[in-house]
Design an enzyme around this catalytic site. Structure first.
Site, PDB file in Angstrom:
ATOM      1  N   HIS A 296      -7.700  -5.768   0.248  1.00  9.54           N
ATOM      2  CA  HIS A 296      -6.452  -5.008   0.336  1.00  9.54           C
ATOM      3  C   HIS A 296      -5.498  -5.574   1.380  1.00  9.54           C
ATOM      4  O   HIS A 296      -4.427  -5.036   1.598  1.00  9.54           O
ATOM      5  CB  HIS A 296      -6.768  -3.544   0.666  1.00  9.54           C
ATOM      6  CG  HIS A 296      -5.579  -2.630   0.606  1.00  9.54           C
ATOM      7  ND1 HIS A 296      -4.823  -2.452  -0.537  1.00  9.54           N
ATOM      8  CD2 HIS A 296      -5.002  -1.838   1.561  1.00  9.54           C
ATOM      9  CE1 HIS A 296      -3.846  -1.584  -0.293  1.00  9.54           C
ATOM     10  NE2 HIS A 296      -3.932  -1.206   0.966  1.00  9.54           N
TER      11      HIS A 296
ATOM     12  N   SER B 265       0.826  -1.199   0.000  1.00  8.33           N
ATOM     13  CA  SER B 265       0.000   0.000   0.000  1.00  8.33           C
ATOM     14  C   SER B 265       0.864   1.253   0.000  1.00  8.33           C
ATOM     15  O   SER B 265       1.657   1.463  -0.911  1.00  8.33           O
ATOM     16  CB  SER B 265      -0.949  -0.047   1.205  1.00  8.33           C
ATOM     17  OG  SER B 265      -1.968   0.904   1.100  1.00  8.33           O
TER      18      SER B 265
ATOM     19  N   ASP C 185      -9.144  -4.633  -5.548  1.00  5.44           N
ATOM     20  CA  ASP C 185      -8.560  -3.726  -4.564  1.00  5.44           C
ATOM     21  C   ASP C 185      -8.651  -2.282  -5.054  1.00  5.44           C
ATOM     22  O   ASP C 185      -7.986  -1.901  -6.019  1.00  5.44           O
ATOM     23  CB  ASP C 185      -7.096  -4.116  -4.333  1.00  5.44           C
ATOM     24  CG  ASP C 185      -6.438  -3.303  -3.235  1.00  5.44           C
ATOM     25  OD1 ASP C 185      -7.038  -2.317  -2.764  1.00  5.44           O
ATOM     26  OD2 ASP C 185      -5.304  -3.665  -2.859  1.00  5.44           O
TER      27      ASP C 185
END
Length: 428
Positions: free
Chosen positions: A382, A272, A335
């Site tokens: 995610h 991320s 995602d």
């Protein structure tokens, strides 16, 4: 790795070198897990038996890794290795995912703790305590960052990851000395604020500022370059950028002098937000020539991104390509973070919107596409643990159940609701 309360869903893996996201085709099985990265990964890591973990790490380090490490690091942009997914590539990417997962497990998120938002363990034992037994890396430095944006900025840096180098025992099994940077994703409110700053601005990371056309997301750049107060717990060592450049270049120089005949690699792995920082670091190292060893040889720089967002514009992507920075983006098609920023104007935009001028966000590197979802835990789209488990899964998917088929409608909107709800996480 055992995960509680799992659900098997359809999963796909497919490379993409074009600007469009590839169309998935069902091939692998994924195991979905909890949504919150810190708690999910920590629970899974603590559940592992040390002996089983060590055995798994040993199984992965086969001779084939040493013989094809350059291809695994993207020397030919993973051509022919992603479709079908080569088992050595799969295991190596999953291994790096586990090393990133250690950042979540070791992070102290207890607000009442004296070590709040710091690592709970010393460098000598952090990987073992985080459940990555037998990793074969020595952690040399902890990395801190402080975004200087929004109302949540406190001036106190947060631990975002570590720099490590492969041990003398691990190096022959990898085929080279590997300098590793491992970076976690978003946890604090200030980090979420930085993530949501979607404006592009000139990176200005090159020495003479001769490339004003190279632009990156302002929040990621802020997080990368902002410095904390000198009296803070980071020891006044400068920004996240300064810490990383100093330590990575030091390790390259030191080990290339002591072991002049060894091959080396620089691996930047992140999840991320951490993957965005990894891409910025890869560009920065190569732009300044800090990825050259003591004899002047260029050390390959590779980014392994898990659920990473777009970082910059097309000029940034082109410059990364020119500099030889390789990036493998492991991205779940469900995602929403991988679709941001630039959800409307990006490298794949066509039609009326595509005719508009101006900068567009553009992904860097090659995509390894996954497809997984847990219906009762939309945050799993995610989750780093789910990413790693999806990579490991080898069973061919069977016929979709009615529950899994439900995902064909309205899933993105639900996932976006999850993301919005994480802007001010309750565990911070």
């Amino acid at each position: 790795m055992a995960f509680a309360d799992t659900l098997q869903t359809q999963c796909t893996l497919q490379p993409a070198t074009s600007s469009r996201r590839p169309r998935p085709c069902a091939r692998f099985a994924a195991v979905a897990t909890r949504s919150t990265a810190a708690t999910a990964w920590g629970a899974a890591a603590r559940a592992r038996a040390p002996a089983a973990s060590a055995a798994r790490m040993s199984t992965r380090r086969t001779a084939s890794v040493a013989t094809m490490w350059r291809q695994v690091q993207g020397s030919h942009d993973w051509d022919g290795l992603l479709e079908p997914l080569h088992p050595v590539v799969r295991d190596e990417v999953a291994r790096y995912g586990e090393l990133v997962g250690a950042c979540y497990t070791a992070l102290d998120v207890d607000p009442s703790s004296a070590r709040h938002m710091c690592c709970k363990y010393g460098k000598e034992r952090v990987l073992q305590e985080a459940g990555v037994v037998g990793a074969g890396y020595e952690v040399t430095r902890y990395i801190y960052a402080t975004p200087d944006v929004g109302p949540y900025t406190s001036g106190r840096p947060s631990w975002v990851g570590y720099v490590a180098v492969s041990t003398d025992e691990m190096t022959p099994e990898l085929g080279r000395r590997d300098v590793l940077v491992s970076l976690r994703g978003t946890v604090t409110r200030a980090e979420w604020t930085a993530n949501l700053m979607s404006s592009l601005e000139p990176a200005r990371l090159d020495a003479c500022d001769v490339r004003p056309d190279v632009k990156v997301e302002s929040g990621f750049l802020n997080l990368y370059t902002s410095s904390a107060d000198k009296q803070s717990r980071s020891g006044g060592m400068g920004s996240c950028r300064e810490q990383l450049l100093r330590e990575v270049s030091r390790l390259i120089t030191s080990f290339s002098k002591d072991h002049p005949c060894e091959d080396m690699s620089v691996t930047l792995a992140g999840h991320s937000m951490g993957s965005a920082l990894a891409v910025l670091l890869g560009y920065d190292l190569a732009e300044h020539g800090l990825n050259r060893d003591a004899s002047g040889r260029c050390v390959p720089v590779t980014v392994f991104s898990f659920g990473g967002p777009r970082v910059g514009n097309a000029a940034f992507k082109d410059r990364c390509d020119e500099l030889g920075v390789k990036a493998l983006r492991v991205a779940n098609v469900r995602d929403p973070i991988t679709m941001l920023p630039g959800v409307l104007l990006n490298e794949g935009t066509t039609g009326l919107l595509g005719s508009w001028g101006g900068d567009r966000y553009t992904h860097v590197g090659v995509e390894l596409s996954l497809d997984f979802l847990r219906l009762h835990n939309l945050g799993s789209v995610h989750d780093l643990g789910t990413y790693v488990e999806s990579l490991k899964a080898e069973e061919t998917c069977g016929k979709l159940s009615n529950a899994v088929a439900y995902r064909r409608g309205g899933v993105l909107a639900k996932a976006m609701e999850f993301v919005a709800g994480q802007r001010a996480p309750t565990f911070v």
